[in-house]
Design a protein around this motif. Structure first.
Motif, PDB file in Angstrom:
ATOM      1  N   THR A  22      72.060  20.381  38.087  1.00 43.84           N
ATOM      2  CA  THR A  22      72.894  20.504  36.893  1.00 43.84           C
ATOM      3  C   THR A  22      74.273  19.905  37.118  1.00 43.84           C
ATOM      4  OG1 THR A  22      73.646  22.715  37.540  1.00 43.84           O
ATOM      5  CG2 THR A  22      71.700  22.579  36.105  1.00 43.84           C
ATOM      6  N   GLY A  23      74.648  19.679  38.368  1.00 47.37           N
ATOM      7  CA  GLY A  23      75.960  19.124  38.663  1.00 47.37           C
ATOM      8  C   GLY A  23      75.966  17.639  38.942  1.00 47.37           C
ATOM      9  N   SER A  24      74.790  17.046  39.214  1.00 48.01           N
ATOM     10  CA  SER A  24      74.776  15.621  39.557  1.00 48.01           C
ATOM     11  C   SER A  24      73.970  14.759  38.601  1.00 48.01           C
ATOM     12  CB  SER A  24      74.223  15.433  40.973  1.00 48.01           C
ATOM     13  OG  SER A  24      72.850  15.755  41.023  1.00 48.01           O
ATOM     14  N   THR A  25      73.112  15.351  37.817  1.00 38.59           N
ATOM     15  CA  THR A  25      72.219  14.563  36.962  1.00 38.59           C
ATOM     16  C   THR A  25      72.714  14.554  35.524  1.00 38.59           C
ATOM     17  OG1 THR A  25      70.400  15.316  38.369  1.00 38.59           O
ATOM     18  CG2 THR A  25      69.812  14.215  36.307  1.00 38.59           C
ATOM     19  N   GLY A  65      75.704  11.352  28.666  1.00 41.60           N
ATOM     20  CA  GLY A  65      76.443  10.911  29.847  1.00 41.60           C
ATOM     21  C   GLY A  65      77.076  12.033  30.646  1.00 41.60           C
ATOM     22  N   PHE A  66      76.943  13.265  30.172  1.00 42.17           N
ATOM     23  CA  PHE A  66      77.532  14.412  30.863  1.00 42.17           C
ATOM     24  C   PHE A  66      76.488  15.129  31.706  1.00 42.17           C
ATOM     25  CE2 PHE A  66      80.191  14.533  26.831  1.00 42.17           C
ATOM     26  CZ  PHE A  66      81.261  13.863  27.398  1.00 42.17           C
ATOM     27  N   THR A  67      76.961  15.962  32.630  1.00 41.38           N
ATOM     28  CA  THR A  67      76.061  16.846  33.376  1.00 41.38           C
ATOM     29  C   THR A  67      76.026  18.193  32.659  1.00 41.38           C
ATOM     30  OG1 THR A  67      77.816  17.748  34.773  1.00 41.38           O
ATOM     31  CG2 THR A  67      76.705  15.748  35.567  1.00 41.38           C
ATOM     32  N   LEU A  68      75.039  19.006  32.978  1.00 36.56           N
ATOM     33  CA  LEU A  68      74.968  20.347  32.388  1.00 36.56           C
ATOM     34  C   LEU A  68      76.150  21.200  32.834  1.00 36.56           C
ATOM     35  CD1 LEU A  68      71.138  20.992  32.634  1.00 36.56           C
ATOM     36  CD2 LEU A  68      72.475  20.866  30.531  1.00 36.56           C
ATOM     37  N   ASN A  69      76.588  21.027  34.076  1.00 34.09           N
ATOM     38  CA  ASN A  69      77.764  21.782  34.534  1.00 34.09           C
ATOM     39  C   ASN A  69      78.976  21.466  33.671  1.00 34.09           C
ATOM     40  OD1 ASN A  69      76.189  22.788  36.572  1.00 34.09           O
ATOM     41  ND2 ASN A  69      77.446  22.023  38.234  1.00 34.09           N
ATOM     42  N   PHE A  70      79.158  20.201  33.329  1.00 35.22           N
ATOM     43  CA  PHE A  70      80.284  19.821  32.486  1.00 35.22           C
ATOM     44  C   PHE A  70      80.105  20.405  31.084  1.00 35.22           C
ATOM     45  CE2 PHE A  70      82.403  16.919  29.505  1.00 35.22           C
ATOM     46  CZ  PHE A  70      83.698  17.002  30.001  1.00 35.22           C
ATOM     47  N   VAL A 126      76.193  30.624  26.446  1.00 37.63           N
ATOM     48  CA  VAL A 126      74.808  30.158  26.464  1.00 37.63           C
ATOM     49  C   VAL A 126      74.493  29.456  27.787  1.00 37.63           C
ATOM     50  CG1 VAL A 126      73.134  28.633  25.343  1.00 37.63           C
ATOM     51  CG2 VAL A 126      74.722  29.970  23.959  1.00 37.63           C
ATOM     52  N   ILE A 127      75.359  28.535  28.183  1.00 41.29           N
ATOM     53  CA  ILE A 127      75.156  27.804  29.436  1.00 41.29           C
ATOM     54  C   ILE A 127      75.957  28.517  30.527  1.00 41.29           C
ATOM     55  CG2 ILE A 127      75.249  25.552  30.560  1.00 41.29           C
ATOM     56  CD1 ILE A 127      75.391  24.244  27.823  1.00 41.29           C
ATOM     57  N   LEU A 176      72.248  28.050  34.753  1.00 47.99           N
ATOM     58  CA  LEU A 176      72.345  26.844  35.580  1.00 47.99           C
ATOM     59  C   LEU A 176      71.639  27.043  36.924  1.00 47.99           C
ATOM     60  CD1 LEU A 176      76.012  25.701  34.838  1.00 47.99           C
ATOM     61  CD2 LEU A 176      73.896  24.780  33.892  1.00 47.99           C
ATOM     62  N   ALA A 177      71.773  28.223  37.507  1.00 46.49           N
ATOM     63  CA  ALA A 177      71.093  28.512  38.780  1.00 46.49           C
ATOM     64  C   ALA A 177      69.581  28.474  38.602  1.00 46.49           C
ATOM     65  CB  ALA A 177      71.546  29.867  39.325  1.00 46.49           C
TER      66      ALA A 177
END
Length: 192
Positions: free
Chosen positions: A119-122, A155-160, A168-169, A174-175
């Protein structure tokens, strides 16, 4: 007078660049490094014939040492068997000597590597383009991939994206997604 105007202009441009850099640092998504899992290893006694056929480099090794083995008519029956299991049925092609040579070459193959999504790199766009990864995200964030505005976030990651809706997120979602992404990558690499 002219020199003072140039100095003011240069200072203004420098200030604008500093502000732009600061804003970019604050608002641009932090991207974690990409994680790559090594592929599985192969051998004549542990790898099934189907896996050897499906991996191009392993298939080439078979063809080099056992010409015609990859084109046998009973391929669907033989796929779950190892070469050692198949030897009694194809004794003319699969000899002890060829098994040793094939095994030595198969053990040198690294297997195909698999990129593990996180979720932080893709980027969301990559996740949406992969049906299995998209299903994982939709499992924890129902309707995520079908949201009419989702293309804006490719173009964003899920973490962003978490910044926009922490309820919700959340960190647990995310984990969970990361755990399923890891399981998916291991499955694809054949190490699970």
């Amino acid at each position: 007078m002219f020199r003072s105007k140039i100095k003011i202009a240069l200072v203004s441009v420098g200030a604008l660049l500093a502000i732009a850099a600061t804003l970019a640092y604050i608002f641009m998504p932090r991207v974690e490094p990409t994680v790559t899992l090594g592929g599985k290893s192969y051998s004549v006694s542990k790898s099934d014939f189907g896996s050897l056929l499906d991996y191009d480099e392993a298939r080439e090794v078979l063809e080099r040492h056992m010409p015609g083995i990859t084109d046998i008519r009973q391929q669907s029956v033989a796929r779950p068997l190892t070469l050692v299991d198949m030897q009694p049925f194809y004794a003319a092609i699969i000899t002890e000597q060829t098994l040793l040579a094939v095994d030595a070459e198969l053990r040198q193959l690294k297997g195909s590597s698999v990129v593990m999504y996180t979720t932080g790199s893709t980027q969301v766009g990559i996740i949406l383009d992969d049906p299995e990864a998209r299903a994982i995200v939709d499992k924890y964030l129902p309707g995520f991939s079908t949201n009419p505005d989702i293309d804006q976030g490719r173009g964003f990651t899920l973490n962003f994206m978490q910044k926009f809706n922490r309820e919700v997120i959340n960190d647990q979602v995310l984990a969970n997604i990361n755990a399923d992404f890891e399981a998916l990558a291991k499955s694809r690499a054949g190490i699970q």
